[in-house]
Scaffold this active site. Sequence first.
Site, PDB file in Angstrom:
ATOM      1  N   GLY A 107       0.834  -1.198   0.000  1.00  0.00           N
ATOM      2  CA  GLY A 107       0.000   0.000   0.000  1.00  0.00           C
ATOM      3  C   GLY A 107       0.864   1.241   0.000  1.00  0.00           C
ATOM      4  O   GLY A 107       1.984   1.224   0.525  1.00  0.00           O
ATOM      5  N   GLY A 108       0.367   2.328  -0.601  1.00  0.00           N
ATOM      6  CA  GLY A 108       1.132   3.573  -0.630  1.00  0.00           C
ATOM      7  C   GLY A 108       2.502   3.337  -1.233  1.00  0.00           C
ATOM      8  O   GLY A 108       2.642   2.780  -2.315  1.00  0.00           O
ATOM      9  N   ASP A 109       3.536   3.783  -0.501  1.00  0.00           N
ATOM     10  CA  ASP A 109       4.902   3.560  -0.978  1.00  0.00           C
ATOM     11  C   ASP A 109       5.600   2.492  -0.144  1.00  0.00           C
ATOM     12  O   ASP A 109       6.819   2.509   0.018  1.00  0.00           O
ATOM     13  CB  ASP A 109       5.701   4.871  -0.983  1.00  0.00           C
ATOM     14  CG  ASP A 109       5.863   5.476   0.408  1.00  0.00           C
ATOM     15  OD1 ASP A 109       5.073   5.121   1.308  1.00  0.00           O
ATOM     16  OD2 ASP A 109       6.780   6.300   0.600  1.00  0.00           O
ATOM     17  N   GLU A 110       4.813   1.544   0.382  1.00  0.00           N
ATOM     18  CA  GLU A 110       5.357   0.435   1.172  1.00  0.00           C
ATOM     19  C   GLU A 110       5.358  -0.851   0.342  1.00  0.00           C
ATOM     20  O   GLU A 110       4.345  -1.225  -0.249  1.00  0.00           O
ATOM     21  CB  GLU A 110       4.538   0.215   2.440  1.00  0.00           C
ATOM     22  CG  GLU A 110       4.706   1.306   3.478  1.00  0.00           C
ATOM     23  CD  GLU A 110       3.974   0.980   4.766  1.00  0.00           C
ATOM     24  OE1 GLU A 110       3.301  -0.069   4.828  1.00  0.00           O
ATOM     25  OE2 GLU A 110       4.076   1.775   5.704  1.00  0.00           O
TER      26      GLU A 110
END
Length: 198
Positions: A107-110
């Site tokens: 998710g996101g930048d993970e």
Amino acid sequence: MPIEGGGFVTTYFDVTEQRRNQATIAHMAHHDALTDLPNRMLFSDRLHGALALAKRGALMAVHYLDLDNFKPVNDNFGHKAGDRLLIDVAGRLRAAVRDNDTVARLGGDEFAIIQTGITGQTDVSALARRIIERFQSPFTVTDSPVVVGVSIGIALAPGDALGSDDLLQKADTALYRSKSGGRGQFSFFGEPHPSLGG
């Protein structure tokens, strides 16, 4: 069915398209729509499989990754450019691992990587260094070179944990150590915190 005068009429149904649609739906359920990497659900399934082998003595690692300086890309270039960057990030991560490893976007930048088939911590460090090196080259964002680094936290099984939630939490703790220690580096769970002189 039999017909008058002899013979039979047979009806066939072509299910090729139906199977293709089912495969597409299954793929979409287990992959990130933007990067086409495995999503959290598929990552969790593969992590459980890797941990089952770790319980029998196999060594595996979870690398928890977070991009450094990603927010300024969204702020300065817009979310469309940020999405393009995430796609490029996925490509670099795919190129850094072996076929039996799993790269997922959580998710996101993970992102996270399940590394299996390893013989020791040296193999794990080698992958982490390879990833960090790949992020030293600038990305191209709307024709501008942009450097976005990566911080990595690593937990090992069976040594650090044998439960998926516990292992991820420990990898996340190691990731926090990497980020607070200056970013663009990797840390193993259980190492002394940099600020404590480790």
